[in-house]
Structure formats: structure tokens, C-alpha cells
Design a protein around this motif. Sequence first.
Motif, PDB file in Angstrom:
ATOM      1  N   ALA A  92       0.825  -1.219   0.000  1.00 51.04           N
ATOM      2  CA  ALA A  92       0.000   0.000   0.000  1.00 51.04           C
ATOM      3  C   ALA A  92       0.857   1.266   0.000  1.00 51.04           C
ATOM      4  CB  ALA A  92      -0.948  -0.009   1.207  1.00 51.04           C
ATOM      5  N   TYR A  93       1.781   1.336  -0.947  1.00 51.57           N
ATOM      6  CA  TYR A  93       2.614   2.534  -1.046  1.00 51.57           C
ATOM      7  C   TYR A  93       1.795   3.734  -1.508  1.00 51.57           C
ATOM      8  CZ  TYR A  93       5.919   5.884  -3.005  1.00 51.57           C
ATOM      9  OH  TYR A  93       6.586   7.037  -3.319  1.00 51.57           O
ATOM     10  N   GLY A  94       0.929   3.533  -2.492  1.00 46.76           N
ATOM     11  CA  GLY A  94       0.038   4.612  -2.912  1.00 46.76           C
ATOM     12  C   GLY A  94       0.307   5.174  -4.284  1.00 46.76           C
ATOM     13  N   LYS A  95       1.389   4.715  -4.939  1.00 46.82           N
ATOM     14  CA  LYS A  95       1.698   5.150  -6.300  1.00 46.82           C
ATOM     15  C   LYS A  95       2.170   3.945  -7.110  1.00 46.82           C
ATOM     16  CE  LYS A  95       3.152   9.983  -5.566  1.00 46.82           C
ATOM     17  NZ  LYS A  95       4.273  10.942  -5.760  1.00 46.82           N
ATOM     18  N   ILE A  96       1.985   4.037  -8.420  1.00 51.01           N
ATOM     19  CA  ILE A  96       2.502   3.009  -9.316  1.00 51.01           C
ATOM     20  C   ILE A  96       4.021   3.137  -9.386  1.00 51.01           C
ATOM     21  CG2 ILE A  96       2.482   2.107 -11.667  1.00 51.01           C
ATOM     22  CD1 ILE A  96      -0.148   1.693 -10.232  1.00 51.01           C
ATOM     23  N   LEU A  97       4.721   2.044  -9.149  1.00 50.96           N
ATOM     24  CA  LEU A  97       6.172   2.078  -9.178  1.00 50.96           C
ATOM     25  C   LEU A  97       6.686   1.913 -10.610  1.00 50.96           C
ATOM     26  CD1 LEU A  97       7.108  -0.084  -6.052  1.00 50.96           C
ATOM     27  CD2 LEU A  97       6.688   2.368  -6.201  1.00 50.96           C
ATOM     28  N   PRO A  98       7.677   2.721 -11.004  1.00 50.13           N
ATOM     29  CA  PRO A  98       8.216   2.642 -12.377  1.00 50.13           C
ATOM     30  C   PRO A  98       9.030   1.368 -12.582  1.00 50.13           C
ATOM     31  CG  PRO A  98       9.485   4.208 -11.070  1.00 50.13           C
ATOM     32  CD  PRO A  98       8.319   3.794 -10.215  1.00 50.13           C
ATOM     33  N   LYS A  99       9.177   0.997 -13.844  1.00 52.34           N
ATOM     34  CA  LYS A  99       9.873  -0.245 -14.197  1.00 52.34           C
ATOM     35  C   LYS A  99      11.321  -0.251 -13.702  1.00 52.34           C
ATOM     36  CE  LYS A  99      10.769  -3.405 -18.043  1.00 52.34           C
ATOM     37  NZ  LYS A  99      12.178  -3.669 -17.690  1.00 52.34           N
ATOM     38  N   TRP A 100      12.002   0.889 -13.764  1.00 57.06           N
ATOM     39  CA  TRP A 100      13.408   0.911 -13.357  1.00 57.06           C
ATOM     40  C   TRP A 100      13.566   0.493 -11.894  1.00 57.06           C
ATOM     41  CZ3 TRP A 100      15.090   3.626  -9.217  1.00 57.06           C
ATOM     42  CH2 TRP A 100      14.360   4.736  -8.796  1.00 57.06           C
ATOM     43  N   PRO A 104      10.896  -7.982  -6.907  1.00 56.33           N
ATOM     44  CA  PRO A 104      10.001  -7.093  -6.172  1.00 56.33           C
ATOM     45  C   PRO A 104       8.725  -7.851  -5.807  1.00 56.33           C
ATOM     46  CG  PRO A 104       9.810  -6.667  -8.525  1.00 56.33           C
ATOM     47  CD  PRO A 104      10.774  -7.806  -8.371  1.00 56.33           C
ATOM     48  N   VAL A 105       8.297  -7.735  -4.544  1.00 56.99           N
ATOM     49  CA  VAL A 105       7.133  -8.484  -4.061  1.00 56.99           C
ATOM     50  C   VAL A 105       6.072  -7.511  -3.548  1.00 56.99           C
ATOM     51  CG1 VAL A 105       6.300 -10.173  -2.384  1.00 56.99           C
ATOM     52  CG2 VAL A 105       8.562 -10.453  -3.416  1.00 56.99           C
ATOM     53  N   ASN A 106       4.855  -7.686  -4.019  1.00 57.12           N
ATOM     54  CA  ASN A 106       3.733  -6.906  -3.509  1.00 57.12           C
ATOM     55  C   ASN A 106       2.851  -7.795  -2.637  1.00 57.12           C
ATOM     56  OD1 ASN A 106       0.551  -5.916  -4.554  1.00 57.12           O
ATOM     57  ND2 ASN A 106       1.869  -4.578  -3.371  1.00 57.12           N
ATOM     58  N   ILE A 107       2.467  -7.269  -1.474  1.00 59.00           N
ATOM     59  CA  ILE A 107       1.510  -7.963  -0.606  1.00 59.00           C
ATOM     60  C   ILE A 107       0.157  -7.319  -0.841  1.00 59.00           C
ATOM     61  CG2 ILE A 107       0.910  -8.576   1.758  1.00 59.00           C
ATOM     62  CD1 ILE A 107       3.862  -8.247   2.489  1.00 59.00           C
ATOM     63  N   HIS A 108      -0.757  -8.068  -1.430  1.00 55.19           N
ATOM     64  CA  HIS A 108      -2.072  -7.527  -1.822  1.00 55.19           C
ATOM     65  C   HIS A 108      -3.160  -8.205  -1.008  1.00 55.19           C
ATOM     66  CE1 HIS A 108      -4.711  -5.326  -4.548  1.00 55.19           C
ATOM     67  NE2 HIS A 108      -5.469  -6.408  -4.614  1.00 55.19           N
ATOM     68  N   PHE A 109      -4.128  -7.412  -0.536  1.00 56.80           N
ATOM     69  CA  PHE A 109      -5.154  -7.928   0.361  1.00 56.80           C
ATOM     70  C   PHE A 109      -6.411  -8.388  -0.383  1.00 56.80           C
ATOM     71  CE2 PHE A 109      -2.855  -4.999   3.380  1.00 56.80           C
ATOM     72  CZ  PHE A 109      -2.196  -6.028   4.030  1.00 56.80           C
ATOM     73  N   GLU A 127       4.760  -4.017 -14.170  1.00 54.64           N
ATOM     74  CA  GLU A 127       4.210  -2.676 -14.396  1.00 54.64           C
ATOM     75  C   GLU A 127       2.686  -2.653 -14.360  1.00 54.64           C
ATOM     76  OE1 GLU A 127       6.638   0.209 -17.050  1.00 54.64           O
ATOM     77  OE2 GLU A 127       6.872  -1.785 -17.958  1.00 54.64           O
ATOM     78  N   GLY A 128       2.028  -3.721 -14.791  1.00 51.69           N
ATOM     79  CA  GLY A 128       0.571  -3.752 -14.802  1.00 51.69           C
ATOM     80  C   GLY A 128      -0.007  -3.741 -13.398  1.00 51.69           C
ATOM     81  N   LEU A 129      -1.243  -3.284 -13.257  1.00 52.17           N
ATOM     82  CA  LEU A 129      -1.886  -3.147 -11.961  1.00 52.17           C
ATOM     83  C   LEU A 129      -2.169  -4.505 -11.324  1.00 52.17           C
ATOM     84  CD1 LEU A 129      -3.212  -1.249  -9.857  1.00 52.17           C
ATOM     85  CD2 LEU A 129      -5.345  -1.474 -11.163  1.00 52.17           C
ATOM     86  N   ASP A 130      -1.403  -4.869 -10.316  1.00 50.40           N
ATOM     87  CA  ASP A 130      -1.606  -6.109  -9.544  1.00 50.40           C
ATOM     88  C   ASP A 130      -1.728  -7.341 -10.430  1.00 50.40           C
ATOM     89  OD1 ASP A 130      -1.655  -4.592  -7.169  1.00 50.40           O
ATOM     90  OD2 ASP A 130      -3.782  -4.165  -7.429  1.00 50.40           O
ATOM     91  N   SER A 131      -1.003  -7.338 -11.539  1.00 49.60           N
ATOM     92  CA  SER A 131      -1.157  -8.410 -12.522  1.00 49.60           C
ATOM     93  C   SER A 131       0.026  -9.370 -12.564  1.00 49.60           C
ATOM     94  CB  SER A 131      -1.369  -7.805 -13.918  1.00 49.60           C
ATOM     95  OG  SER A 131      -0.275  -6.969 -14.270  1.00 49.60           O
TER      96      SER A 131
END
Length: 307
Positions: free
Chosen positions: A86-94, A103-108, A140-144
Motif C-alpha cells: 500500500a505505497y500509494g503510487k505506481i512504481l516505475p519499471k526501473w 520485487p514483491v507486492n503484498i495484496h489484500f 508494471e501492470g496493476l496487480d497483474s
Amino acid sequence: MKILFAGTPKTSSIILKNLIDLGHNVIGVITQPDKKRGRRAIKSPSPVSEIAESNNIKQYKPIDLNDLDFKNSVSNDGFDVLIVVAYGKILPKWLLDLPNIMPVNIHFSLLPKYRGASPIQSSLLNGDTETGITFIKMVEGLDSGEIIHKDTIKIKDGHNKLSLEDDLVNLAILNFDNLFSKLKDKNITLIKQNDALATYCSKINKEDSFINFNMRSIEIFNIFKAFYEWPLTKFIHNDIEIIIRDMYVSEDISNAKPGTILNFSKEGVSFKTIDSAIVITHLQFPGKRTIGPKDVYNSYKSFFLNN
């Protein structure tokens, strides 16, 4: 393993603190810039920033994630895993390309269901009976991204946004050993999400909080649970905006018009809905404190009953 953490709200700060307490090597934190908060509009740090500060962890608070100074500094850090909550912004590819492992996202939510900004609220709004957490490899895609691991939790009748979120955070923490074991050994079987099954949820706005009594009772109750923390649940009576602080669904059946007050007592105010009724037990008028049913009965009888 060296971890760079990205997150902003209290939920993220709880996970960050747990990582630190478990002895993980968090080398830096990315969080949103300090913002004006509260009635006095005093600029204050995010909950994640406060945890980083108290543990002497380097912080980044970029306004622009593509800022050259930020990019150069983070690129020189050298880290194995980027953990994002829940950072709040889309992170760039770099930035997603920097970690040595991934990179790991924890999604609820149980992805691909409820990709987007409000998965917990959406599960409550839709009356789901279960939800969960998903660890994904970020793209880069949203939670994909591809799935690293999922775990499921039952949604209880008494769950609201805050209590369900607490349980999901605890569920994520319980799965850390499994996650970091896989990352350390680089023994990860990634599972591609089925995009055909993907659903999306948008950011919650203040306007979403208003209910009307032409809704079904369960719909109103689900809104109340989903928006329990923010933006709260509101209705208009006699041109006054009133916040519902507690309520329940009643099985009372009546031929009255939706919005009609069926009962006004020291137990609560009962409003007719399109299919049954809801009973509001605690409410809040603008600029006032929350009051219970006895205070409503004693102080606001004429307001509710004399139209």
C-alpha cells in the motif's frame, strides 16, 4: 537478505515493524512525503516513516519517483528484495528491476479478484464469504504479476474494514517464513494469473459514503462495514448530513415507503428500506460527538418525528 520496503499507511507500518522485529535487514524505506493532517493541518510523517525514524532506517520520500537524485541513490543501495504494501503510487519499471531477487507486492485479496486500490472494502461491499492475501512478483501492470503464494481467510459476520484488515495483516505476517524461505533459496514456482477472471476496484471517494433507503438492508449494512474507517456511512434527514456509527439489519416487514421511520425508541431508530429495515443505534450529527440510542431518543425526538 537486504530488503527495501515501500509503503505508507498504518497497515504498511505494522508489516514493516514486524519485519524489523523478526530481524530482517531492512536497509531503507520509500514512503509518501509528509502531509498536513488533522484539524490544525500540521505537516506530519506517514506511519511507515515514523517506524523507519524510530529504527534509524534510511528514508526516501520522493514527490516524483523518476527524480534523478532519488533514482541514483536507490540504485546505489544494493538490495535483494523490494517489499511493497500500500505505497500509494505506481512504481516505475526501473525500480522494479533493481532488486537482485525480485520485487514483491503484498495484496489484500485473492488475486486476480479485486486488483486495485480498495480490495478489502470491495470484499465487504459485495458480501463475500472469504478473502485473503496474495504475494505477487510485481510488474508494471496493476496487480497483474505472477503469484508467489496465496492464503485464505473467512469473512465473519462481525468483520468491518478495520477488523478484517487487521486479520489480513496478521495472515500476511504468518506467511512471512514461507515467503522469505522461498526467496532466500530462490525456490519459487510462479503462477500466472488468469486475466480473464480479473476484477478491479477503484479508489474510495467521500461521495461513496451516502446511502439511501431505496437500497436493500444488507447493501446498506455492507456499506457500513466497508466504510467503517473512512469515509464512514451517511444519510440525509431534514437536510442534515448524519453519520451512522452503529447499526443492524431488522427483519421488520412493512408496506411503508422506504425512508419511513418505523420505530423510534431507546433501542434505536428503525428506517424502512426497500426490502425490510435497518436500526441505527449510534449516530453523529455535524460537529457533535457520537451518541447512543438513549441520547438520540431523549434529545432528537422532534428532529426525527416532526417532518
